[in-house]
Design a protein around this motif. Sequence first.
Motif, short mmCIF file in Angstrom:
data_model
loop_
_atom_site.label_atom_id
_atom_site.label_comp_id
_atom_site.label_asym_id
_atom_site.label_seq_id
_atom_site.Cartn_x
_atom_site.Cartn_y
_atom_site.Cartn_z
N HIS A 194 8.37 0.16 3.14
CA HIS A 194 8.35 -1.25 2.74
C HIS A 194 9.35 -1.97 3.65
N ASP B 115 9.86 6.98 -9.39
CA ASP B 115 9.24 8.26 -9.07
C ASP B 115 10.29 9.36 -9.06
N ARG C 18 0.84 10.27 -10.77
CA ARG C 18 1.10 10.17 -9.33
C ARG C 18 1.43 11.54 -8.72
N GLU D 108 7.91 1.87 -0.84
CA GLU D 108 6.58 1.52 -1.34
C GLU D 108 5.61 1.32 -0.17
N GLU D 109 4.32 1.67 -0.26
CA GLU D 109 3.72 2.19 -1.47
C GLU D 109 3.66 3.72 -1.52
N THR D 110 4.27 4.36 -0.53
CA THR D 110 4.29 5.83 -0.54
C THR D 110 4.99 6.34 -1.79
N GLY E 121 12.45 0.04 -4.17
CA GLY E 121 11.10 -0.09 -3.60
C GLY E 121 11.05 0.01 -2.10
N GLN F 229 7.11 4.97 -5.38
CA GLN F 229 7.33 3.84 -6.27
C GLN F 229 8.68 3.97 -6.97
N PHE G 64 3.89 -0.99 3.90
CA PHE G 64 3.53 -1.79 2.72
C PHE G 64 2.59 -2.93 3.13
#
Length: 238
Positions: free
Chosen positions: A182, A65, A218, A58-60, A55, A62, A157
Amino acid sequence: MSHASDPAATPEQPGKKRNPVWAAVREVLIIVVVALVISLVVKTFFFRAFYIPSGSMEETLQVNDRIFANLMAPGPFELNRGDVVVFRDEEGWLPPIPATATNPVTEFFTFVGLVPDPSNQHLIKRIIGMPGDTVSCCSADGKLTVNGTEITEPYIFPGDNPSDSEFTKTVPEGKIWVMGDHRAASADSRYHEDLQGGFVDISSVEGRAAVISWPLDRLGSISGHHEVFANVPVPASK
Protein backbone atom coordinates in the motif's frame (compact mmCIF):
# COMPACT_ATOMS: atom_id res chain seq x y z
CA MET A 1 7.90 -78.78 26.42
CA SER A 2 6.34 -75.33 26.08
CA HIS A 3 7.43 -72.74 23.56
CA ALA A 4 8.04 -69.08 24.40
CA SER A 5 4.82 -68.15 22.64
CA ASP A 6 2.84 -70.62 24.71
CA PRO A 7 0.86 -68.80 27.45
CA ALA A 8 1.46 -71.75 29.74
CA ALA A 9 5.19 -71.04 29.66
CA THR A 10 4.72 -67.59 31.33
CA PRO A 11 3.26 -67.89 34.77
CA GLU A 12 1.25 -64.98 36.02
CA GLN A 13 3.30 -62.56 38.09
CA PRO A 14 1.70 -60.78 40.99
CA GLY A 15 1.89 -56.97 40.63
CA LYS A 16 0.57 -53.71 41.90
CA LYS A 17 -2.84 -52.58 40.80
CA ARG A 18 -2.63 -49.80 38.21
CA ASN A 19 -4.26 -46.49 39.15
CA PRO A 20 -6.37 -45.48 36.11
CA VAL A 21 -6.56 -41.83 37.21
CA TRP A 22 -2.79 -41.45 37.49
CA ALA A 23 -2.34 -43.27 34.16
CA ALA A 24 -4.65 -40.74 32.46
CA VAL A 25 -2.92 -37.77 34.14
CA ARG A 26 0.50 -39.09 33.15
CA GLU A 27 -0.60 -39.51 29.54
CA VAL A 28 -1.89 -35.91 29.43
CA LEU A 29 1.36 -34.63 30.97
CA ILE A 30 3.43 -36.50 28.39
CA ILE A 31 1.33 -35.05 25.55
CA VAL A 32 1.67 -31.52 26.97
CA VAL A 33 5.45 -31.84 27.39
CA VAL A 34 5.92 -33.25 23.89
CA ALA A 35 3.72 -30.49 22.41
CA LEU A 36 5.68 -27.84 24.32
CA VAL A 37 9.01 -29.20 23.11
CA ILE A 38 7.77 -29.32 19.52
CA SER A 39 6.42 -25.76 19.78
CA LEU A 40 9.72 -24.48 21.16
CA VAL A 41 11.68 -26.22 18.39
CA VAL A 42 9.33 -24.81 15.74
CA LYS A 43 9.52 -21.32 17.27
CA THR A 44 13.30 -21.40 17.55
CA PHE A 45 14.17 -22.89 14.17
CA PHE A 46 11.22 -22.88 11.78
CA PHE A 47 8.21 -20.57 12.21
CA ARG A 48 7.06 -17.70 14.43
CA ALA A 49 3.76 -15.87 14.71
CA PHE A 50 3.43 -12.16 13.95
CA TYR A 51 0.57 -9.67 13.99
CA ILE A 52 -0.24 -7.07 11.30
CA PRO A 53 -1.13 -3.75 13.03
CA SER A 54 -1.37 -1.42 10.03
CA GLY A 55 -2.54 -1.21 6.43
CA SER A 56 0.90 -0.68 4.88
CA MET A 57 0.82 -4.10 3.17
CA GLU A 58 -2.78 -4.00 1.92
CA GLU A 59 -4.20 -5.77 0.05
CA THR A 60 -1.72 -8.61 0.49
CA LEU A 61 -2.08 -8.37 4.26
CA GLN A 62 -4.94 -6.77 6.16
CA VAL A 63 -5.02 -5.04 9.53
CA ASN A 64 -5.31 -7.64 12.34
CA ASP A 65 -4.07 -10.52 10.18
CA ARG A 66 -1.98 -13.10 12.00
CA ILE A 67 0.84 -14.65 10.01
CA PHE A 68 3.60 -17.19 10.38
CA ALA A 69 7.08 -16.32 9.13
CA ASN A 70 9.61 -18.88 7.96
CA LEU A 71 12.67 -18.34 10.18
CA MET A 72 14.95 -20.29 7.82
CA ALA A 73 15.09 -17.34 5.41
CA PRO A 74 17.61 -15.85 5.48
CA GLY A 75 19.60 -18.92 6.41
CA PRO A 76 19.22 -22.28 4.70
CA PHE A 77 16.84 -20.52 2.28
CA GLU A 78 17.95 -17.33 0.58
CA LEU A 79 16.01 -14.10 0.27
CA ASN A 80 14.82 -12.92 -3.14
CA ARG A 81 13.25 -9.82 -4.67
CA GLY A 82 9.52 -9.94 -4.01
CA ASP A 83 9.73 -11.77 -0.70
CA VAL A 84 7.57 -10.33 2.06
CA VAL A 85 9.83 -10.19 5.11
CA VAL A 86 9.51 -9.46 8.80
CA PHE A 87 12.42 -7.52 10.28
CA ARG A 88 13.38 -6.04 13.63
CA ASP A 89 13.05 -2.28 13.93
CA GLU A 90 16.69 -1.69 14.78
CA GLU A 91 16.82 1.77 13.16
CA GLY A 92 13.84 3.27 14.97
CA TRP A 93 11.35 3.51 12.12
CA LEU A 94 8.50 3.01 14.61
CA PRO A 95 7.58 5.08 17.67
CA PRO A 96 7.95 3.39 21.08
CA ILE A 97 5.01 1.18 21.98
CA PRO A 98 3.34 1.38 25.40
CA ALA A 99 3.38 -1.62 27.69
CA THR A 100 0.36 -3.90 27.30
CA ALA A 101 -1.37 -5.98 29.97
CA THR A 102 -0.85 -9.73 29.73
CA ASN A 103 -2.06 -12.81 31.53
CA PRO A 104 -0.52 -16.24 32.15
CA VAL A 105 -2.39 -17.82 29.24
CA THR A 106 -1.24 -15.28 26.62
CA GLU A 107 2.27 -15.30 28.09
CA PHE A 108 2.43 -19.07 27.68
CA PHE A 109 1.26 -19.01 24.06
CA THR A 110 3.68 -16.14 23.34
CA PHE A 111 6.49 -18.16 24.90
CA VAL A 112 5.86 -21.17 22.66
CA GLY A 113 5.55 -18.92 19.59
CA LEU A 114 1.87 -19.42 18.81
CA VAL A 115 0.92 -15.82 19.67
CA PRO A 116 2.88 -12.71 18.55
CA ASP A 117 5.04 -11.02 21.18
CA PRO A 118 3.60 -7.50 21.66
CA SER A 119 6.77 -6.27 23.36
CA ASN A 120 8.91 -6.60 20.20
CA GLN A 121 8.99 -3.99 17.44
CA HIS A 122 8.86 -5.54 13.98
CA LEU A 123 7.95 -4.33 10.50
CA ILE A 124 6.79 -6.23 7.45
CA LYS A 125 7.52 -5.10 3.88
CA ARG A 126 8.29 -6.48 0.43
CA ILE A 127 11.85 -6.70 -0.83
CA ILE A 128 12.26 -4.63 -4.00
CA GLY A 129 16.04 -4.37 -4.12
CA MET A 130 18.72 -6.88 -3.12
CA PRO A 131 22.41 -6.04 -2.57
CA GLY A 132 23.89 -4.44 -5.70
CA ASP A 133 20.51 -3.62 -7.24
CA THR A 134 19.67 -0.10 -8.40
CA VAL A 135 16.03 0.72 -7.73
CA SER A 136 14.57 3.82 -9.36
CA CYS A 137 11.25 5.59 -9.70
CA CYS A 138 9.83 6.34 -11.94
CA SER A 139 10.16 5.46 -15.61
CA ALA A 140 8.37 7.34 -18.39
CA ASP A 141 5.53 4.82 -17.93
CA GLY A 142 5.36 5.58 -14.20
CA LYS A 143 6.82 2.23 -13.13
CA LEU A 144 9.63 1.22 -10.83
CA THR A 145 12.80 0.02 -12.48
CA VAL A 146 15.30 -2.45 -11.05
CA ASN A 147 18.70 -2.47 -12.73
CA GLY A 148 17.16 -0.46 -15.57
CA THR A 149 14.28 -2.89 -16.19
CA GLU A 150 10.68 -1.81 -15.67
CA ILE A 151 8.60 -4.01 -13.40
CA THR A 152 4.81 -4.34 -13.31
CA GLU A 153 3.63 -4.88 -9.73
CA PRO A 154 0.22 -6.60 -9.41
CA TYR A 155 0.37 -6.54 -5.61
CA ILE A 156 0.21 -2.73 -5.29
CA PHE A 157 -2.93 -1.45 -3.57
CA PRO A 158 -5.58 -0.50 -6.17
CA GLY A 159 -5.30 3.16 -7.14
CA ASP A 160 -1.78 3.63 -5.72
CA ASN A 161 1.18 4.71 -7.83
CA PRO A 162 4.38 2.67 -7.59
CA SER A 163 5.71 5.73 -5.74
CA ASP A 164 4.65 9.33 -5.35
CA SER A 165 8.25 10.37 -4.69
CA GLU A 166 11.16 10.06 -7.09
CA PHE A 167 14.31 8.25 -6.04
CA THR A 168 17.27 6.28 -7.32
CA LYS A 169 19.01 3.99 -4.85
CA THR A 170 21.79 1.44 -5.21
CA VAL A 171 21.54 -1.15 -2.45
CA PRO A 172 24.78 -1.69 -0.49
CA GLU A 173 26.13 -5.12 0.38
CA GLY A 174 24.35 -6.71 3.33
CA LYS A 175 21.25 -4.51 2.91
CA ILE A 176 17.85 -4.61 1.22
CA TRP A 177 15.43 -1.95 -0.08
CA VAL A 178 11.87 -2.59 1.09
CA MET A 179 8.48 -1.11 0.23
CA GLY A 180 4.92 -1.68 1.40
CA ASP A 181 2.29 -2.87 -1.05
CA HIS A 182 0.00 0.00 0.00
CA ARG A 183 2.47 2.55 -1.31
CA ALA A 184 0.42 5.61 -0.30
CA ALA A 185 0.19 4.37 3.31
CA SER A 186 3.62 2.82 3.86
CA ALA A 187 6.47 4.60 5.63
CA ASP A 188 9.05 2.30 4.09
CA SER A 189 12.61 2.68 2.80
CA ARG A 190 11.60 5.81 0.87
CA TYR A 191 10.78 7.69 4.06
CA HIS A 192 13.80 6.81 6.17
CA GLU A 193 16.74 8.06 4.14
CA ASP A 194 18.05 9.75 7.29
CA LEU A 195 18.50 6.28 8.84
CA GLN A 196 21.28 4.49 6.91
CA GLY A 197 19.79 5.62 3.62
CA GLY A 198 16.52 3.80 4.17
CA PHE A 199 18.19 0.43 3.74
CA VAL A 200 17.47 -2.52 6.04
CA ASP A 201 20.20 -4.83 7.29
CA ILE A 202 19.72 -8.40 6.11
CA SER A 203 20.85 -9.41 9.60
CA SER A 204 17.70 -7.67 10.95
CA VAL A 205 15.38 -9.94 8.97
CA GLU A 206 13.56 -12.42 11.22
CA GLY A 207 12.07 -14.42 8.38
CA ARG A 208 9.99 -14.60 5.22
CA ALA A 209 6.23 -14.22 5.69
CA ALA A 210 4.82 -17.56 4.61
CA VAL A 211 1.22 -18.07 5.72
CA ILE A 212 -1.80 -16.07 6.87
CA SER A 213 -3.12 -18.10 9.82
CA TRP A 214 -5.96 -15.84 11.00
CA PRO A 215 -8.72 -14.99 10.28
CA LEU A 216 -9.66 -18.38 8.91
CA ASP A 217 -11.42 -16.95 5.87
CA ARG A 218 -8.03 -15.54 4.78
CA LEU A 219 -6.03 -18.67 5.51
CA GLY A 220 -3.43 -19.18 2.80
CA SER A 221 0.11 -18.65 1.57
CA ILE A 222 1.73 -15.23 1.02
CA SER A 223 3.06 -14.82 -2.51
CA GLY A 224 6.49 -13.42 -3.29
CA HIS A 225 5.39 -12.66 -6.88
CA HIS A 226 8.83 -13.62 -8.10
CA GLU A 227 7.58 -13.53 -11.69
CA VAL A 228 7.58 -9.71 -11.42
CA PHE A 229 11.37 -9.73 -11.22
CA ALA A 230 12.02 -12.58 -13.65
CA ASN A 231 13.51 -10.32 -16.33
CA VAL A 232 15.57 -8.14 -14.01
CA PRO A 233 19.26 -8.54 -14.93
CA VAL A 234 22.01 -9.29 -12.44
CA PRO A 235 23.43 -5.98 -11.15
CA ALA A 236 26.60 -4.82 -12.83
CA SER A 237 28.47 -4.95 -9.51
CA LYS A 238 27.89 -8.72 -9.18
